[in-house]
Design an enzyme around this catalytic site. Structure first.
Site, PDB file in Angstrom:
ATOM      1  N   ASP A 172       0.856  -1.185   0.000  1.00 49.50           N
ATOM      2  CA  ASP A 172       0.000   0.000   0.000  1.00 49.50           C
ATOM      3  C   ASP A 172       0.890   1.232   0.000  1.00 49.50           C
ATOM      4  O   ASP A 172       2.010   1.208   0.525  1.00 49.50           O
ATOM      5  CB  ASP A 172      -0.897   0.016   1.244  1.00 49.50           C
ATOM      6  CG  ASP A 172      -1.893   1.162   1.222  1.00 49.50           C
ATOM      7  OD1 ASP A 172      -2.866   1.056   0.453  1.00 49.50           O
ATOM      8  OD2 ASP A 172      -1.696   2.151   1.944  1.00 49.50           O
ATOM      9  N   ILE A 175      -0.002   8.996   1.673  1.00 50.91           N
ATOM     10  CA  ILE A 175       0.713  10.187   2.129  1.00 50.91           C
ATOM     11  C   ILE A 175       0.268  10.507   3.554  1.00 50.91           C
ATOM     12  O   ILE A 175      -0.930  10.572   3.842  1.00 50.91           O
ATOM     13  CB  ILE A 175       0.427  11.382   1.209  1.00 50.91           C
ATOM     14  CG1 ILE A 175       0.910  11.084  -0.212  1.00 50.91           C
ATOM     15  CG2 ILE A 175       1.112  12.646   1.735  1.00 50.91           C
ATOM     16  CD1 ILE A 175       0.492  12.111  -1.237  1.00 50.91           C
ATOM     17  N   HIS A 176       1.222  10.701   4.446  1.00 52.81           N
ATOM     18  CA  HIS A 176       0.938  11.020   5.845  1.00 52.81           C
ATOM     19  C   HIS A 176       1.857  12.143   6.309  1.00 52.81           C
ATOM     20  O   HIS A 176       2.936  12.339   5.741  1.00 52.81           O
ATOM     21  CB  HIS A 176       1.138   9.792   6.736  1.00 52.81           C
ATOM     22  CG  HIS A 176       0.351   8.597   6.307  1.00 52.81           C
ATOM     23  ND1 HIS A 176      -0.990   8.459   6.567  1.00 52.81           N
ATOM     24  CD2 HIS A 176       0.706   7.502   5.594  1.00 52.81           C
ATOM     25  CE1 HIS A 176      -1.424   7.330   6.054  1.00 52.81           C
ATOM     26  NE2 HIS A 176      -0.419   6.725   5.454  1.00 52.81           N
ATOM     27  N   ARG A 177       1.441  12.855   7.346  1.00 51.15           N
ATOM     28  CA  ARG A 177       2.308  13.909   7.850  1.00 51.15           C
ATOM     29  C   ARG A 177       3.413  13.285   8.709  1.00 51.15           C
ATOM     30  O   ARG A 177       3.171  12.440   9.569  1.00 51.15           O
ATOM     31  CB  ARG A 177       1.513  14.973   8.602  1.00 51.15           C
ATOM     32  CG  ARG A 177       1.056  14.646   9.989  1.00 51.15           C
ATOM     33  CD  ARG A 177       0.341  15.871  10.602  1.00 51.15           C
ATOM     34  NE  ARG A 177       0.023  15.674  12.008  1.00 51.15           N
ATOM     35  CZ  ARG A 177      -1.175  15.854  12.543  1.00 51.15           C
ATOM     36  NH1 ARG A 177      -2.176  16.230  11.785  1.00 51.15           N
ATOM     37  NH2 ARG A 177      -1.368  15.673  13.838  1.00 51.15           N
ATOM     38  N   GLU A 239      -2.273   0.947  -4.896  1.00 54.67           N
ATOM     39  CA  GLU A 239      -2.573   2.203  -5.580  1.00 54.67           C
ATOM     40  C   GLU A 239      -1.545   2.569  -6.642  1.00 54.67           C
ATOM     41  O   GLU A 239      -1.802   3.443  -7.485  1.00 54.67           O
ATOM     42  CB  GLU A 239      -2.705   3.352  -4.567  1.00 54.67           C
ATOM     43  CG  GLU A 239      -3.950   3.297  -3.704  1.00 54.67           C
ATOM     44  CD  GLU A 239      -3.766   2.477  -2.430  1.00 54.67           C
ATOM     45  OE1 GLU A 239      -2.716   1.799  -2.309  1.00 54.67           O
ATOM     46  OE2 GLU A 239      -4.667   2.484  -1.574  1.00 54.67           O
ATOM     47  N   GLU A 295      -3.602  21.853   8.490  1.00 54.50           N
ATOM     48  CA  GLU A 295      -4.211  20.735   7.780  1.00 54.50           C
ATOM     49  C   GLU A 295      -5.236  21.251   6.777  1.00 54.50           C
ATOM     50  O   GLU A 295      -5.552  22.441   6.731  1.00 54.50           O
ATOM     51  CB  GLU A 295      -4.858  19.772   8.781  1.00 54.50           C
ATOM     52  CG  GLU A 295      -3.854  18.916   9.547  1.00 54.50           C
ATOM     53  CD  GLU A 295      -3.261  17.802   8.688  1.00 54.50           C
ATOM     54  OE1 GLU A 295      -3.604  17.713   7.492  1.00 54.50           O
ATOM     55  OE2 GLU A 295      -2.454  17.018   9.225  1.00 54.50           O
TER      56      GLU A 295
END
Length: 502
Positions: A172, A175-177, A239, A295
């Site tokens: 998988d 995108i994460h902070r 993805e 955010e």
């Protein structure tokens, strides 16, 4: 589907070829060698140049921007705003702006699996910096920006995490902070339901670390393809196949240098590491600001008191590497999150109600997540109720969606003034509003908390609302818009309309 012809341009295969394409189009990319501080100043500049989205005004939609002289980081380059304009996304994805959602929808249905390069050198590994070197320090190696003075720390805002299910190996990407917490440590924030977090939990139950790579500076088809969510891309869906479908060729991967995972071969920068089991860190442990970073709703989110920790094992990169970032609430986030949302909703509605939903727009005001405009085509009295059915399908397909406005096909769904016109003339609040309280929403919307409304049972639960701004079919003749003569304006205003034709 009619797509913009870019046959005269070289194909986009990575970030650098994407920039070459932008350089061939006026006003899409600017560069500066004026020294910039990555701590707040860089984001402050781009806020005015081209951030857009839910950023506090004054802001605007403008060109992408390359900073060539980063204070404290000789030779470093930082790119911001690559996809912060819908027209620019279309240019990079060989599409038209209004057709991007359907273009993405086709790619989901016609994906191409990635391939692994064996025995070949990869551009992303031209340079290797190992964390077991006593001189290694992530904070000095890469100019991770802070967006505001209140940020918990420097963030990698466009780091694409790649991880695999420890049970079956399914990969998988999301995108994460990522906040830089030390010389070789990052914290990672997972919103509920993210697949790599499920992989992390599985590994943690066994007392094992989860190997991951963080890939930055990519062909724009890769990060936007990674922004689909379940049920469009259920657990086990890779993805990276979406990017393959967009480009008509497979994404190339390569084995990482220090962890048992893979990197995107043509990435500018890759951070290799492991998510440690049982280890947590307060997000603002180094600053005590109480805030994380801006955010997508436009607010500085609260610092999370307990986040998983990534132990960095190495950084690999291309020579003269480009660090790519974004301004959190800006139009770039809108496009990255919103265009896949449009694709998911359109595909589901077209399957259930063929030909009825003409287009979908995940509006900038909702950060690409909270607000959708549905454009529908009524053809007979038998279509009564279909518009609201389409809205219910949209809510089922994308759980973070909060509000839906439905308009007829004579309304330009990308023109907010036209949408609001439809609301003023084809909508009565007590007749055309549907409320669905107590439904899962998004934890980063500050209104979705019990303190806002005691009827909200928990953070991230919302009242979903549907605004039906379509005319009643039986009154269709009363809602015909004034029809103007079609005239070619070019001879009269050539500076505004340089090309003849209508």
């Amino acid at each position: 589907m009619d797509r913009t012809d870019h046959t005269a341009s070289p194909p986009v295969i990575d970030l650098r070829s994407a920039l070459v394409r932008l350089e061939q189009s006026p006003d899409e990319l600017i560069s500066t060698d004026h020294e910039i501080d990555p701590r707040s100043e860089l984001a402050g500049v781009y806020k005015r140049v081209g951030a857009g989205g839910t950023v506090m005004r004054p802001t605007r939609t403008g060109p992408a921007m390359m900073f060539e002289n980063v204070k404290g980081y000789p030779g470093a380059r930082v790119l911001v705003g690559l996809m912060a304009k819908r027209e620019r996304v279309a240019l990079l994805l060989d599409s038209r702006p209004e057709e991007l959602g359907r273009r993405m929808g086709e790619a989901v249905l016609n994906g191409i699996a990635p391939v692994v390069l064996k025995g070949q050198s990869a551009p992303c590994q031209e340079q290797v910096f190992r964390a077991d070197d006593p001189h290694f320090d992530l904070r000095k190696l890469l100019p991770a920006p802070t967006n505001t003075e209140e940020d918990a720390g420097p963030y990698f805002c466009l780091g694409l995490l790649l991880g695999s299910d420890p049970d079956n190996g399914h990969t998988d990407v999301t995108i994460h902070r990522l906040c830089v917490q030390g010389r070789d440590e990052l914290s990672v924030f997972f919103a509920p339901g993210r697949h790599i977090d499920a992989f992390r939990a599985k590994a943690e139950e066994r007392g094992e670390a989860l190997p991951i790579t963080i890939n930055m500076g990519l062909d724009p088809a890769i990060p936007i393809g990674a922004c689909f969510e379940a049920p469009t891309t259920p657990l086990g869906f890779d993805e990276l196949t979406v990017a393959g479908g967009l480009r008509g060729r497979a994404v190339e991967l390569v084995d990482a240098v220090t962890v048992k995972e893979r990197s995107i071969a043509r990435a500018e920068i890759v951070i290799e590491g492991e998510i440690l089991p049982g280890r947590r860190i307060r997000e603002d442990v180094n600053t005590n600001t109480g805030h994380a970073m801006p955010e997508f709703p436009g607010y500085n989110g609260p610092a999370n008191p307990s986040l998983p920790v990534i132990k960095v094992k190495a950084v690999t990169m291309r020579k003269n590497a480009i660090l790519q970032t974004l301004v959190g609430p800006g139009e770039e986030h809108v496009n990255l999150a919103g265009i896949p949302t449009e694709a998911s909703i359109f595909n589901a509605c077209d399957k259930a109600l063929p030909g009825f939903v003409k287009n979908v727009y995940a509006h900038s005001a909702g950060g690409g997540k909270l607000l959708a405009i549905l454009q529908v085509c009524q053809r007979s009295a038998g279509d009564a109720g279909k518009a609201r059915q389409a809205a219910l399908i949209a809510l089922a397909v994308y759980r973070e969606l909060k509000n839906i406005i439905i308009v007829d096909d004579d309304v330009d769904l990308f023109d907010s003034n036209d949408v609001l016109w439809a609301m003023q003339t084809r909508y009565q609040g007590n007749v055309d509003t549907m409320f669905l309280p107590g439904v899962t929403g998004h934890v980063l919307d500050p209104s979705q908390v019990p303190e806002y409304d005691p009827s909200i049972p928990a953070k991230g639960v919302s009242c979903k609302t549907i605004f039906d701004c379509t005319y009643p079919w039986k009154l269709k003749e009363h809602f015909v818009r004034a029809q103007f003569r079609e005239v070619d304006p070019h001879p009269f205003a050539p500076s505004i309309f340089p090309k003849a034709g209508m």
